[in-house]
Design an enzyme around this catalytic site. Structure first.
Site, mmCIF file in Angstrom:
data_model
loop_
_atom_site.group_PDB
_atom_site.id
_atom_site.type_symbol
_atom_site.label_atom_id
_atom_site.label_comp_id
_atom_site.label_asym_id
_atom_site.label_seq_id
_atom_site.Cartn_x
_atom_site.Cartn_y
_atom_site.Cartn_z
ATOM 1 N N GLY A 274 -2.581 -2.032 7.921
ATOM 2 C CA GLY A 274 -2.424 -1.656 6.267
ATOM 3 C C GLY A 274 -2.449 -1.031 5.653
ATOM 4 O O GLY A 274 -2.794 -0.064 6.025
ATOM 5 N N ALA A 275 -2.527 -1.483 3.500
ATOM 6 C CA ALA A 275 -2.333 -0.329 3.553
ATOM 7 C C ALA A 275 -2.408 -1.147 2.130
ATOM 8 O O ALA A 275 -2.578 -2.166 1.989
ATOM 9 C CB ALA A 275 -1.626 1.039 2.723
ATOM 10 N N ASN B 157 -4.026 0.008 -4.783
ATOM 11 C CA ASN B 157 -4.716 1.131 -5.442
ATOM 12 C C ASN B 157 -4.007 2.251 -6.807
ATOM 13 O O ASN B 157 -3.571 2.805 -5.986
ATOM 14 C CB ASN B 157 -5.997 1.403 -5.527
ATOM 15 C CG ASN B 157 -7.019 0.366 -3.992
ATOM 16 O OD1 ASN B 157 -6.810 -1.122 -4.702
ATOM 17 N ND2 ASN B 157 -7.173 1.442 -2.906
ATOM 18 N N HIS C 295 5.965 1.216 0.079
ATOM 19 C CA HIS C 295 5.916 -0.214 -0.682
ATOM 20 C C HIS C 295 4.812 0.366 -1.028
ATOM 21 O O HIS C 295 4.897 -0.955 -2.259
ATOM 22 C CB HIS C 295 6.107 -0.651 0.857
ATOM 23 C CG HIS C 295 5.224 -1.761 0.352
ATOM 24 N ND1 HIS C 295 6.224 -3.085 1.012
ATOM 25 C CD2 HIS C 295 4.129 -3.050 -0.113
ATOM 26 C CE1 HIS C 295 4.957 -4.436 0.456
ATOM 27 N NE2 HIS C 295 4.074 -3.651 0.039
ATOM 28 N N GLU C 296 3.185 0.959 -0.830
ATOM 29 C CA GLU C 296 2.301 0.724 -2.095
ATOM 30 C C GLU C 296 3.146 1.505 -3.143
ATOM 31 O O GLU C 296 2.678 1.928 -4.061
ATOM 32 C CB GLU C 296 1.265 1.664 -1.052
ATOM 33 C CG GLU C 296 1.298 1.211 0.820
ATOM 34 C CD GLU C 296 0.415 -0.168 -0.014
ATOM 35 O OE1 GLU C 296 0.304 -0.955 -1.032
ATOM 36 O OE2 GLU C 296 0.758 -1.102 1.415
ATOM 37 N N GLU D 230 4.913 -8.824 -3.476
ATOM 38 C CA GLU D 230 4.786 -7.673 -2.289
ATOM 39 C C GLU D 230 6.644 -8.256 -1.846
ATOM 40 O O GLU D 230 6.630 -6.833 -0.777
ATOM 41 C CB GLU D 230 4.270 -9.134 -0.926
ATOM 42 C CG GLU D 230 2.915 -8.870 -1.394
ATOM 43 C CD GLU D 230 2.483 -7.586 -1.394
ATOM 44 O OE1 GLU D 230 2.658 -6.491 -0.833
ATOM 45 O OE2 GLU D 230 0.601 -7.020 -1.380
#
Length: 812
Positions: free
Chosen positions: A268-269, A272, A302-303, A325
């Site tokens: 995934g990812a 940070n 998303h990140e 999330e």
């Protein structure tokens, strides 16, 4: 069951976290890392200097799951013998305190907080860190809980040939020692310990100014060509996302530098702050399909959404994990849909992520979106499709329920009020409610505090809703009406909660409930509509409606009303007309799953042949050729299928690997062809794909080799080939050879005593899907009590329940 020996790390409880947060305030971390030992060895060293204030005379503890060699509090040496369970006691605190802890970590190979990877193609070493939920403590001393935010300042000494990356820009890079270089990074804003990062290695670098931001992309040397191939698309998506979120949230991302690092062997990812770490599986080894590009776009966005929701504003405790999330999942699709090439992404989500949410919500592994999380190890069990996918769908329903204007106004006030702070759910819902002029307390309780999926039915001119536990949830949805040609006649908006609602609909060939897919519910229309949709869903004029019509058939399969061939039939009827690359791959994937796992054994070959035939027809369309040929190759059942796949194998190594795997599955293994393809494949881990072909053979020695690599030695990297190996292992028709591995799987699962989804996700995928009901029953029995680690227990409960449903469907 977690290890409870004195040396095992303790799992922080919510009560302990609240007590510690009431006792101390962390001002800053000054963390010095020495990574030079990772070039040839396994050890990373740290010196963590923590400045914090406290109630004078109070006591607490700091977390450190590493080998501590020295520790001082306000200049006084601490007794290292007092360290227990990854905690250093801190007694008689002053109003202002300085703690210095020197430690080292040699477990850099298990993916718990850190991973040192050697690229098999060139021997280069790369190191990444990922700390959610509480793994920062594995590398340095810290107060590892989300609501003790602090400034972080990193100084990193690393081999001279490495680039070091962290949350902020480097303020200085110097050559202070032979063979080494020291990187000093600018102070971060106040951050939770789980979103700080240090990544290092001889990365390929791409930097470009876009939209007022300094954007960076990094990857390992062996993926240079893939990074160069995809750089413009990734940068375009990144520029779009930063502008979109910054405008919509009325708060631009406050840091000029925004890096994305694509690293090996990561699942995934991780979001940070300012330095997102992605698995380098998203640098697809061969030209990406549309589905590949859609997935990567969603992950990038998303990140990025987490920069606001999770990093800038963070939940106080892990019971509100969904705030992170689910929101990031929703926001990613919302932003993706604004890109011309991804306009129908919501249709793709209906067939993948939302389907996963429906599936788990029907199993005993379901839980409320918001729940009790007494400790961090329990939080890990909630990293699932309820938190991500159902949560995303519920936010989409809230967006429809209060309207986009109020939704965005609520978000804007929420970010403005709580920037760099921590919140609870009520903070967000109060902001939404104030913007909408509505009391959302009942809505919140109904949607977030109760598990299960409502069933919405259209019959006799009324829309009714039934809840599995009697909960009254308000649903805002649309009913679309179509004529016999599939043309849209009208769309009728409905809000239903509790009592049935009468609706006035035009005479039509069919009515589709939840046609715009804005609520989360199983839906069923009147019998005439269902019969028409079963044959003609492919005529519907938009991709979302077609996806809803097909996903409703999947829901019926999952709930035991129909068998796999009926889902295959509905999907293939849609694919007679469907050419939208946003959904064709998802439709084919659903048909494959229904054919292989939900169909009577004696009919599996027949159903796979039907899917291969539909894919062969789809391959005639240039926009779908790559996706379709991969399906043809994996399920080729006629000489014509094989010839078509052979023609595509020269242009796409993914087609070639699938074709070799299909031949091996039928006993036609070609070792020379496998070796030649492994040499031709640009993937640094092409050996895994070669292993997959060998694994597909109906031979005991082939299965044992795969088992040893994946379950015993745990050498399987998180690549497409790694994720696919379990499918190559459990092939239909090989039940006799595979029979011994069912119990071996359960024994392996029972032996898990630590780690998390990153560490054990690949192994958990080896569930014996083609075994009988007796294995599912044994798996359920293994989940009784608390003998399994919580996240393992939840995973096995879900898989065993799905397994039982598949066994039942095979008998229909």
């Amino acid at each position: 069951m977690s290890d409870t020996s004195p040396s095992a790390p303790a799992s922080l409880t919510q009560e302990e976290a609240a007590t510690r947060a009431a006792t101390i305030t962390v001002d800053r971390y000054d963390i010095a890392l020495d990574m030079t030992g990772l070039l040839e060895g396994e050890t990373l060293s740290s010196v963590s200097t923590i400045t914090f204030s406290a109630t004078p005379g109070s006591s607490t503890f700091v977390d450190c799951v590493a080998e501590v060699s020295a520790a001082t509090l306000n200049g006084t040496e601490l007794d290292l013998a007092a360290i227990s369970a990854g905690r250093i006691p801190l007694e008689d605190l002053a109003e202002t305190n300085t703690l210095v802890v020197t430690a080292s970590q040699s477990d850099t190979a298990s993916s718990e907080g850190v991973l040192r990877t050697v690229d098999p193609s060139d021997g280069n070493v790369y190191v990444w860190t990922s700390f959610e939920p509480d793994d920062a403590r594995r590398l340095w001393a810290c107060f590892d809980q989300p609501d003790l935010k602090a400034v972080h300042a990193f100084t990193v000494t690393a081999p001279e040939q490495w680039t070091v990356l962290s949350n902020s820009a480097p303020a200085n890079v110097s050559d202070e020692a032979a063979g080494a270089r020291t990187w000093v990074f600018e102070d971060t804003p106040p951050l939770s310990t789980y979103v700080v990062v240090v990544n290092a290695g001889p990365f390929v670098e791409v930097r470009e100014e876009r939209g007022g931001y300094d954007l960076g992309l990094y990857a390992r040397q062996s993926l240079r060509s893939q990074l160069e191939r995809d750089r413009e698309e990734i940068l375009d998506v990144t520029e779009h996302g930063l502008a979109w979120f910054g405008t919509k949230f009325a708060m631009p991302f406050p840091q000029r530098r925004y890096d994305q690092i694509f690293v090996p062997d990561m699942g995934g990812a991780m979001e940070n702050w300012g330095a997102v770490t992605h698995s380098d599986v998203f640098l697809f080894r061969t030209a990406p399909t549309h589905a590949d590009r859609t997935e990567r776009t969603n992950v990038v966005l998303h990140e990025m959404a987490h920069m606001w929701f999770g990093d800038l504003v963070t939940m106080r405790w892990w019971d509100d994990l969904w705030l992170n999330e689910a929101f990031a999942s929703w926001a990613a699709v919302w932003a993706s849909a604004a890109l011309p090439d991804h306009a129908d992404v919501w249709a793709s989500i209906a067939l993948t992520e939302k389907k996963a949410g429906y599936d788990i919500d029907a199993t005993p592994a379901t839980h409320p979106i918001r729940g009790v999380v007494p400790s961090v190890d329990v939080a890990m069990a909630n990293f699932d499709a309820i938190t991500y996918m159902k949560g995303q769908a519920v936010l989409q329903q809230l967006h429809a329920y209060i309207g986009e204007e109020a939704y965005l106004a609520g978000l804007q006030s929420y970010f403005a009020e709580h920037a760099y702070g921590n919140t609870v759910l009520d903070d967000l819902m109060s902001a939404f409610g104030a913007a909408a002029g509505k009391d959302l307390s009942a809505w919140t309780t109904a949607w977030l505090d109760h598990a299960g999926t409502d069933v919405i039915t259209l019959a006799d001119g009324k829309v009714s809703v039934a809840s599995p536990d009697g909960t009254v949830r308000p649903h805002r949805l649309d009913i679309a009406s179509y004529d016999a040609s599939g043309a849209l006649l009208a769309t009728t908006a409905v809000t239903v909660a509790g009592e049935p609602v009468a609706v006035s609909l035009p005479d039509a060939a069919a009515h589709l409930v939840n046609a715009t897919d804005v609520t989360f519910a199983a839906v069923r229309s009147d019998e005439a509509s269902e019969a028409w949709l079963g044959q003609n869903a492919g005529l519907l004029p938009d991709a979302v409606a077609r996806a809803v019509a097909v996903s409703s058939a999947w829901t019926a399969l999952f709930r035991g009303d129909i068998a796999g061939p009926e889902v295959v039939s509905r999907v293939l009827s849609v694919l007679e007309n469907e050419r939208n690359p946003q959904v064709t791959g998802e439709f084919l994937s659903m048909a494959v799953t229904a054919a292989e796992l939900w169909t009577a054994p004696e009919r599996v070959a027949e159903q796979r042949a039907l899917v291969a035939g539909a894919a062969a027809a789809l391959a005639e369309d240039p926009t779908n050729r790559d996706t379709a040929l991969r399906v043809v190759a994996a399920h080729a059942s006629t000489p014509e299928h094989l010839a078509l796949a052979e023609a595509g194998a020269g242009e796409d190594v993914q087609v070639a690997w699938r074709l070799l795997g299909r031949r091996a599955e039928t006993g036609d293994y070609d070792a020379e062809a496998v070796a030649a393809l492994e040499a031709r494949d640009p993937d640094p881990e092409s050996w895994v794909s070669a292993l997959g072909v060998r694994t597909a053979q109906p031979l005991a020695e082939a299965k044992e080799e795969a088992w040893q690599v994946s379950m015993i030695e745990r050498r399987l990297p998180r690549t497409d080939g790694g994720y696919a190996l379990s499918s190559a292992f459990w092939r239909p028709g090989q039940e006799e050879i595979l029979a011994p591995y069912a119990q071996r799987y359960l024994d392996a699962v029972a032996a898990i005593r630590g780690g998390g989804l990153l560490a054990y996700g690949l192994q958990l995928r080896f569930y014996p899907v083609h075994a009988g009901e007796e294995v599912a029953a044994t798996a359920r029995a293994a989940c009784e009590g608390d003998t399994l680690v919580p996240f393992v227990r939840q995973t096995v409960i879900r898989m065993a329940d799905v397994h039982s449903r598949q066994v039942a469907a095979r008998s229909l």
